[in-house]
Design a protein around this motif. Structure first.
Motif, mmCIF file in Angstrom:
data_model
loop_
_atom_site.group_PDB
_atom_site.id
_atom_site.type_symbol
_atom_site.label_atom_id
_atom_site.label_comp_id
_atom_site.label_asym_id
_atom_site.label_seq_id
_atom_site.Cartn_x
_atom_site.Cartn_y
_atom_site.Cartn_z
ATOM 1 N N CYS A 122 0.812 4.164 -2.844
ATOM 2 C CA CYS A 122 0.661 5.604 -2.594
ATOM 3 C C CYS A 122 1.790 6.383 -3.260
ATOM 4 O O CYS A 122 1.563 7.441 -3.838
ATOM 5 C CB CYS A 122 0.668 5.890 -1.098
ATOM 6 N N ASN A 123 2.995 5.850 -3.171
ATOM 7 C CA ASN A 123 4.132 6.546 -3.763
ATOM 8 C C ASN A 123 4.038 6.561 -5.286
ATOM 9 O O ASN A 123 4.322 7.577 -5.922
ATOM 10 C CB ASN A 123 5.444 5.904 -3.309
ATOM 11 N N GLU A 148 0.829 -1.206 0.000
ATOM 12 C CA GLU A 148 0.000 0.000 0.000
ATOM 13 C C GLU A 148 0.866 1.260 0.000
ATOM 14 O O GLU A 148 0.546 2.244 -0.662
ATOM 15 C CB GLU A 148 -0.944 0.010 1.213
ATOM 16 N N GLU A 168 1.308 6.494 -7.076
ATOM 17 C CA GLU A 168 0.269 7.479 -7.408
ATOM 18 C C GLU A 168 0.824 8.896 -7.354
ATOM 19 O O GLU A 168 0.570 9.709 -8.242
ATOM 20 C CB GLU A 168 -0.900 7.371 -6.423
ATOM 21 N N LYS A 170 -2.587 8.050 5.353
ATOM 22 C CA LYS A 170 -3.420 8.117 4.159
ATOM 23 C C LYS A 170 -4.150 6.802 3.890
ATOM 24 O O LYS A 170 -5.305 6.793 3.493
ATOM 25 C CB LYS A 170 -2.560 8.488 2.946
ATOM 26 N N ILE A 171 -3.475 5.674 4.119
ATOM 27 C CA ILE A 171 -4.107 4.382 3.850
ATOM 28 C C ILE A 171 -4.883 3.867 5.054
ATOM 29 O O ILE A 171 -5.412 2.769 5.034
ATOM 30 C CB ILE A 171 -3.081 3.324 3.372
ATOM 31 N N TYR A 187 1.995 8.452 4.522
ATOM 32 C CA TYR A 187 1.365 7.390 3.724
ATOM 33 C C TYR A 187 0.591 6.425 4.608
ATOM 34 O O TYR A 187 -0.488 5.967 4.233
ATOM 35 C CB TYR A 187 2.404 6.638 2.900
#
Length: 165
Positions: free
Chosen positions: A122-123, A118, A125, A149-150, A146
């Motif tokens: 995120c990275n 995950e 994206e 965020k997740i 991150y």
């Protein structure tokens, strides 16, 4: 895909349980850790060396002799990781910017290990949203941001990020 994680330490002797921390690092597959001792005045560096000496192949240690800002310490770790390994992503965490007193460093490593895919997502994206190719230092990411965020469902969900780079 391997990722690199830089963890900055400064006077964290009391926060490091070498046995538990080494066990968590051992379970972290496909993650290269760079533990940066930022001029600690206590035994932090010796404890980090003990962890490395337990035959950790995915752990590197950098000892900064004169105290630097967290940004400079992260840069030192990023330079080392980029020179030693071929990594798609490099993230950072400063132990002085998070609440490790309650959850311990092993909880941080566990969160990173369990959410590796995950974090990488995120990275990727974030990198895809960039119009220009970023330099190494501009492409570094905050692991804590991150994880928030997740919406990690574990003990590190309640971390309070005290400040940002």
């Amino acid at each position: 895909m391997n990722i690199g994680i830089i963890i900055i330490f400064h006077n964290n002797e009391e926060d490091i349980d070498t046995k538990v921390f080494a066990q968590q690092l051992d379970y972290a597959n496909n993650i290269e850790f760079c533990l940066v001792n930022n001029a600690s005045k206590d035994n932090t560096y010796q404890l980090l060396k003990e962890i490395k000496d337990t035959r950790m192949t995915n752990v590197s240690i950098i000892d900064i002799k004169k105290f630097k800002s967290d940004v400079a310490a992260v840069r030192a770790g990023a330079r080392y990781l980029s020179n030693q390994f071929t990594l798609k992503s490099i993230g950072y965490v400063s132990t002085n910017l998070i609440n490790i007193k309650c959850n311990g460093l092993s909880g941080l490593i566990k969160s990173i290990s369990e959410n590796r895919k995950e974090i990488i997502g995120c990275n990727i994206e974030a990198l895809e949203r960039q119009e220009t190719k970023l330099t190494l230092f501009k492409s570094l990411f905050s692991v804590i941001d991150y994880l928030k965020k997740i919406k990690v469902e574990n003990q590190f969900l309640n971390l309070q990020y005290l400040s940002k780079f």
